[in-house]
Write a protein that holds these residues in place. Sequence first.
Motif, short mmCIF file in Angstrom:
data_model
loop_
_atom_site.label_atom_id
_atom_site.label_comp_id
_atom_site.label_asym_id
_atom_site.label_seq_id
_atom_site.Cartn_x
_atom_site.Cartn_y
_atom_site.Cartn_z
N VAL A 332 0.83 -1.21 0.00
CA VAL A 332 0.00 0.00 0.00
C VAL A 332 0.86 1.26 0.00
O VAL A 332 0.50 2.29 -0.59
CB VAL A 332 -0.96 -0.02 1.21
CG1 VAL A 332 -1.62 1.33 1.42
CG2 VAL A 332 -2.03 -1.10 1.00
N ARG A 338 1.20 2.88 -6.20
CA ARG A 338 0.35 4.07 -6.17
C ARG A 338 0.29 4.73 -7.55
O ARG A 338 -0.78 5.10 -8.03
CB ARG A 338 0.88 5.07 -5.14
CG ARG A 338 0.67 4.65 -3.70
CD ARG A 338 -0.73 4.96 -3.26
NE ARG A 338 -0.96 4.58 -1.87
CZ ARG A 338 -2.09 4.83 -1.22
NH1 ARG A 338 -3.09 5.45 -1.84
NH2 ARG A 338 -2.24 4.45 0.02
N ARG A 344 -5.80 2.46 -4.45
CA ARG A 344 -6.45 3.76 -4.60
C ARG A 344 -7.17 4.13 -3.31
O ARG A 344 -7.69 3.27 -2.61
CB ARG A 344 -7.47 3.71 -5.75
CG ARG A 344 -6.86 3.60 -7.11
CD ARG A 344 -7.94 3.53 -8.18
NE ARG A 344 -8.89 4.64 -8.10
CZ ARG A 344 -9.94 4.78 -8.92
NH1 ARG A 344 -10.17 3.87 -9.86
NH2 ARG A 344 -10.75 5.80 -8.78
N ASP A 345 -7.19 5.42 -3.04
CA ASP A 345 -7.95 5.94 -1.91
C ASP A 345 -9.30 6.44 -2.43
O ASP A 345 -9.35 7.29 -3.33
CB ASP A 345 -7.19 7.08 -1.22
CG ASP A 345 -5.92 6.60 -0.56
OD1 ASP A 345 -5.90 5.44 -0.08
OD2 ASP A 345 -4.94 7.37 -0.53
N GLU A 347 -13.25 7.90 -1.50
CA GLU A 347 -14.13 8.53 -0.53
C GLU A 347 -15.50 7.87 -0.62
O GLU A 347 -16.10 7.79 -1.69
CB GLU A 347 -14.26 10.03 -0.80
CG GLU A 347 -12.99 10.82 -0.54
CD GLU A 347 -12.55 10.76 0.92
OE1 GLU A 347 -13.43 10.72 1.80
OE2 GLU A 347 -11.33 10.75 1.16
N THR A 353 -12.64 7.68 4.02
CA THR A 353 -11.54 7.40 3.10
C THR A 353 -11.08 5.97 3.32
O THR A 353 -10.72 5.59 4.43
CB THR A 353 -10.37 8.37 3.33
OG1 THR A 353 -10.81 9.71 3.18
CG2 THR A 353 -9.24 8.08 2.33
N ILE A 354 -11.12 5.19 2.26
CA ILE A 354 -10.72 3.78 2.37
C ILE A 354 -9.83 3.43 1.19
O ILE A 354 -10.06 3.88 0.06
CB ILE A 354 -11.97 2.86 2.41
CG1 ILE A 354 -11.54 1.39 2.61
CG2 ILE A 354 -12.85 3.04 1.20
CD1 ILE A 354 -12.71 0.46 2.89
N THR A 355 -8.79 2.68 1.45
CA THR A 355 -7.86 2.25 0.41
C THR A 355 -8.33 0.91 -0.13
O THR A 355 -8.59 -0.02 0.64
CB THR A 355 -6.43 2.13 0.96
OG1 THR A 355 -6.05 3.38 1.53
CG2 THR A 355 -5.45 1.75 -0.14
#
Length: 405
Positions: A332, A338, A344-345, A347, A353-355
Amino acid sequence: MTEPEPKGFGPLRGLRVIEMGQLLAGPFVGTRCADFGADVIKVEAPGQGDPIRNWGRNRHDGRTLWWPIMARNKRSISANLRDPRGQDLVRRLLTDADVLIENFKPGTLEKWGMSPSELHAINSRLVIVRVSGFGQTGPYASRPGFASVGEAMSGMRHINGYPDMPPPRYGISLGDTLTALFAFEGMMMALWHRDRTGGRGQVVDAAITESCFAMLESCVTEYSKTGHVRQPSGSGLDKIAPSNIYPSAEGIYVVIAANVDAMFRRLARAMDRPELAEDPRFVNHTVRGEHAAELDALIAEWSKSLPMADLVARLEANDVVYGPINSIAEVVADPHFRARGMVRDIEDPDFGTITVPGVFPVLSETPGDIAWLGPQEIGSSNAQIYGNLGLAADDLAQLEAEGVI
């Protein structure tokens, strides 16, 4: 929460997919479709839903963190498929669908009056993707099957692990994911054939055992012509050297894969031991395989003399194939992953906010995307989708009260 209308992205936009089934293998086919823009309508049992909604050891505010991976970009309706009225609702949806995905025990669709012949009678263009443990035919067809059993019976589990130890399972449901990928591949081939040859759909029969079996490389031919039964080989591969894990001074392991002759010469230079590439024990791929243990010991002695940063610098300077064994935390945080969108982050109104994993592979003109993380409520698109079939709000309320939806 109202589910969004299908988004206009990806190469599969405009494709309508009805997903019936639960847990991993079947629904992951639907996830692949949804990631690339298909309108995936997930059919769930009223009041129960897909068990994956509650799987996984970790929670966020009581919500499973597995569900948004499997459910993203999909819409949800509820239908009791054991009730003829629920079956009829799904048949009506299938009259203009492109794909049906199911992973029930073979014979279940037939029991519900939705055999391929019956469905093709109402929609000849329908591609029916059937995922099961052992396939729709054969002596084992009626058995229930999970990934762990498919991995075991296919021969895959036998070659995993270390000699003289019980073969371990993988830390993921690999058989399910492999089967979903093969099923998705078969679906795309069936759609291509349909649209080129007059518009008739067909059945895609994907089995967990066969998907795992397909990954066994040369095991079958080796056995056929020499009688050799490949055995577990630990962290490397039998007769393939060097291709193993090696420790740094800190005890961090790194994979070094230099089994090709030219690559081994580069590794020898990185070790300041160029003469190893001319050593009769290591001069080519075949003899290195015969002396793999000696070579691994030499490389490990060198690698553990160097801090990880120095070890990596030497390997990179000599263009040697290598890679650290990353934890998910390191994946991560990795800037390459990335930059590639591998993580990816997002919303989300429920998770904040979650990855999440990105969408792969990357397409240059029609990439996939993540529009949303999926339906939190079972049947949250009932009014929207069943309304398009002509059912009024009163009809839906009655069906819901009677446990049909």
